[in-house]
Write a protein that holds these residues in place. Sequence first.
Motif, mmCIF file in Angstrom:
data_model
loop_
_atom_site.group_PDB
_atom_site.id
_atom_site.type_symbol
_atom_site.label_atom_id
_atom_site.label_comp_id
_atom_site.label_asym_id
_atom_site.label_seq_id
_atom_site.Cartn_x
_atom_site.Cartn_y
_atom_site.Cartn_z
ATOM 1 N N LEU A 34 17.331 27.997 -20.403
ATOM 2 C CA LEU A 34 16.941 27.748 -19.015
ATOM 3 C C LEU A 34 15.557 28.306 -18.725
ATOM 4 O O LEU A 34 14.746 27.658 -18.048
ATOM 5 C CB LEU A 34 17.974 28.364 -18.062
ATOM 6 C CG LEU A 34 17.658 28.257 -16.567
ATOM 7 C CD1 LEU A 34 17.488 26.806 -16.142
ATOM 8 C CD2 LEU A 34 18.744 28.932 -15.737
ATOM 9 N N GLU A 35 15.273 29.481 -19.233
ATOM 10 C CA GLU A 35 13.955 30.092 -19.023
ATOM 11 C C GLU A 35 12.855 29.184 -19.572
ATOM 12 O O GLU A 35 11.841 28.947 -18.913
ATOM 13 C CB GLU A 35 13.887 31.465 -19.693
ATOM 14 C CG GLU A 35 12.555 32.178 -19.515
ATOM 15 C CD GLU A 35 12.451 33.483 -20.290
ATOM 16 O OE1 GLU A 35 11.418 34.172 -20.174
ATOM 17 O OE2 GLU A 35 13.402 33.810 -21.042
ATOM 18 N N GLU A 38 12.469 26.027 -17.314
ATOM 19 C CA GLU A 38 11.801 26.295 -16.036
ATOM 20 C C GLU A 38 10.309 26.532 -16.227
ATOM 21 O O GLU A 38 9.499 26.134 -15.385
ATOM 22 C CB GLU A 38 12.457 27.501 -15.355
ATOM 23 C CG GLU A 38 13.854 27.195 -14.811
ATOM 24 C CD GLU A 38 14.453 28.355 -14.055
ATOM 25 O OE1 GLU A 38 14.262 29.511 -14.501
ATOM 26 O OE2 GLU A 38 15.116 28.112 -13.033
ATOM 27 N N GLU A 41 8.769 23.071 -16.611
ATOM 28 C CA GLU A 41 8.699 22.374 -15.319
ATOM 29 C C GLU A 41 7.593 22.961 -14.449
ATOM 30 O O GLU A 41 6.786 22.218 -13.870
ATOM 31 C CB GLU A 41 10.035 22.484 -14.586
ATOM 32 C CG GLU A 41 9.999 21.811 -13.210
ATOM 33 C CD GLU A 41 11.248 22.041 -12.394
ATOM 34 O OE1 GLU A 41 11.708 21.078 -11.758
ATOM 35 O OE2 GLU A 41 11.763 23.177 -12.394
ATOM 36 N N ASN A 42 7.544 24.277 -14.357
ATOM 37 C CA ASN A 42 6.566 24.928 -13.489
ATOM 38 C C ASN A 42 5.137 24.732 -13.970
ATOM 39 O O ASN A 42 4.198 24.789 -13.171
ATOM 40 C CB ASN A 42 6.885 26.418 -13.371
ATOM 41 C CG ASN A 42 8.198 26.671 -12.650
ATOM 42 O OD1 ASN A 42 8.648 25.862 -11.850
ATOM 43 N ND2 ASN A 42 8.826 27.807 -12.943
ATOM 44 N N VAL A 70 20.504 23.977 -17.061
ATOM 45 C CA VAL A 70 19.137 23.470 -16.944
ATOM 46 C C VAL A 70 19.068 22.360 -15.915
ATOM 47 O O VAL A 70 18.222 22.369 -15.008
ATOM 48 C CB VAL A 70 18.621 22.964 -18.302
ATOM 49 C CG1 VAL A 70 17.298 22.215 -18.135
ATOM 50 C CG2 VAL A 70 18.439 24.130 -19.275
ATOM 51 N N HIS A 73 19.116 23.361 -12.340
ATOM 52 C CA HIS A 73 18.030 24.199 -11.841
ATOM 53 C C HIS A 73 16.659 23.522 -11.844
ATOM 54 O O HIS A 73 15.777 23.928 -11.087
ATOM 55 C CB HIS A 73 17.937 25.503 -12.649
ATOM 56 C CG HIS A 73 18.986 26.509 -12.299
ATOM 57 N ND1 HIS A 73 20.264 26.459 -12.814
ATOM 58 C CD2 HIS A 73 18.967 27.584 -11.468
ATOM 59 C CE1 HIS A 73 20.977 27.470 -12.334
ATOM 60 N NE2 HIS A 73 20.218 28.160 -11.530
ATOM 61 N N VAL A 74 16.449 22.543 -12.696
ATOM 62 C CA VAL A 74 15.147 21.887 -12.744
ATOM 63 C C VAL A 74 15.236 20.495 -12.119
ATOM 64 O O VAL A 74 16.306 19.894 -12.078
ATOM 65 C CB VAL A 74 14.587 21.780 -14.178
ATOM 66 C CG1 VAL A 74 14.535 23.142 -14.844
ATOM 67 C CG2 VAL A 74 15.396 20.802 -15.022
ATOM 68 N N TYR A 270 6.280 27.062 -6.147
ATOM 69 C CA TYR A 270 5.772 25.932 -6.909
ATOM 70 C C TYR A 270 5.701 24.708 -6.018
ATOM 71 O O TYR A 270 6.687 24.314 -5.393
ATOM 72 C CB TYR A 270 6.669 25.677 -8.123
ATOM 73 C CG TYR A 270 6.686 26.866 -9.076
ATOM 74 C CD1 TYR A 270 5.635 27.067 -9.964
ATOM 75 C CD2 TYR A 270 7.723 27.786 -9.044
ATOM 76 C CE1 TYR A 270 5.630 28.162 -10.820
ATOM 77 C CE2 TYR A 270 7.728 28.881 -9.897
ATOM 78 C CZ TYR A 270 6.674 29.066 -10.775
ATOM 79 O OH TYR A 270 6.661 30.150 -11.618
ATOM 80 N N LYS A 288 9.118 24.896 -4.104
ATOM 81 C CA LYS A 288 10.295 25.488 -4.731
ATOM 82 C C LYS A 288 10.052 26.987 -4.769
ATOM 83 O O LYS A 288 9.148 27.461 -5.457
ATOM 84 C CB LYS A 288 10.492 24.933 -6.139
ATOM 85 C CG LYS A 288 11.726 25.479 -6.841
ATOM 86 C CD LYS A 288 11.931 24.822 -8.197
ATOM 87 C CE LYS A 288 13.208 25.315 -8.866
ATOM 88 N NZ LYS A 288 13.437 24.648 -10.180
ATOM 89 N N THR A 290 10.940 30.751 -5.696
ATOM 90 C CA THR A 290 11.745 31.640 -6.536
ATOM 91 C C THR A 290 11.885 32.960 -5.791
ATOM 92 O O THR A 290 10.918 33.474 -5.242
ATOM 93 C CB THR A 290 11.080 31.877 -7.902
ATOM 94 O OG1 THR A 290 9.778 32.450 -7.696
ATOM 95 C CG2 THR A 290 10.923 30.578 -8.665
#
Length: 406
Positions: A34-35, A38, A41-42, A70, A73-74, A270, A288, A290
């Motif tokens: 997941l890290e 992300e 995506e970012n 994933v 979250h994305v 983001y 988005k 965080t």
Amino acid sequence: MSFKKICAQIYVKDGCAFNSYEANEKITESGDILEAAEIFENRGADCIIIYDLSTDDVSHERTLHAIRKVTSHVDIPVIGGGNVKRLEDVKKYLYAGCAMAIVEEGSHDPVNGNDLTTTSLERFGDEKICIRKGFGVLYLDRKKGEQSIVLLGDDESTADYLKKHEIAGVCKHKFNSPDFDFFEEKTRCRQEGVVINTLEPEIDFDELKTNEAGLIPVVVQDYKTDEVLMMAWMNKESFEKTYKTGMMTYFSRSRNELWVKGETSGHFQYLRAMYVDCDEDTLLAKVKQTGVACHTGNKSCFYREILSKDYAETNPLKIFTEVMDVINDRKKNPKKGSYTTYLFEQGIDKVLKKCGEEATEVVIAAKNPDKEEIKYEIADYLYHVMVLMAMKDISWDDIIKELANR
């Protein structure tokens, strides 16, 4: 408009995210899937291709679980593949939230011997199936002809390939680095005439109406809920840095310098969209977020109510979310006398029985002319479905994403 895509790849082995098929270098120090997703995506990737290198069912299920995290979250599409032997395996990727599932060309179901490519296309449709041929991931579109996402060498020109009609997207090994700047690569492609999705605005900063200091106010909203998070200022430099990096960058009047939101706290914003008002003197950014937006630890800077008047909330997502929050709270903190607590205590069979009963009530109400009756029954049905969602750890975001993919 159909944009050409620049894609990142994640190869999964032993529950870790690697940057190549050889699985000899983790994408991040932790190897967290997941890290890695992300980060891509970012930093501006248009799509993430996740390929499972596992060969046993236990490891494969672990990968599918990671993919579900994933996709929840994305926002960019995720294409999943690897260890696909049966039609059921294809379905698992799609159920995990993947926009498309990868099937190897020429593969056959070991049980019935059927061509897996053909049966997958027939069952799920062209728009859900990628056909992997060698190192390229190809997907079919019978109306436009075959288009592909191809793996290029790091020295090959991204723009030259994306200009070709049959190329829908490209991957490179260097794209799979956490430090790669997709925004910069896409800007170069756009300058060479590629139709690609960048954050470049349709209006120049000099066309905006600023104050005497060259600043313009920016109202910041959560891109999903429309909740107002904060208000800040931008000058030309921070405006340009924002769309070039995808990270909200402001101008601090007190410090007389640029500041990237979250640079100190880690609570980055983001950019998802930006609007200008009718007078062209105020910007609205949808982001988005965080963590939280406010330095006090509150989600929004506007957390202090100084006056109010009773009114009925009409934002559907906000209402569903608030009801879901109450239901989840009853799950974690049972309350004596609560009907929701009672349902959780009775267990899944009771909740399924109630869902069935309420669905029947909706059908019966629909046969009657009274509009109020069916509204009541639908609301009752939705409540019991939300209890079921809470039991299965499913959120409204999960449901909305699934509907958006259809």
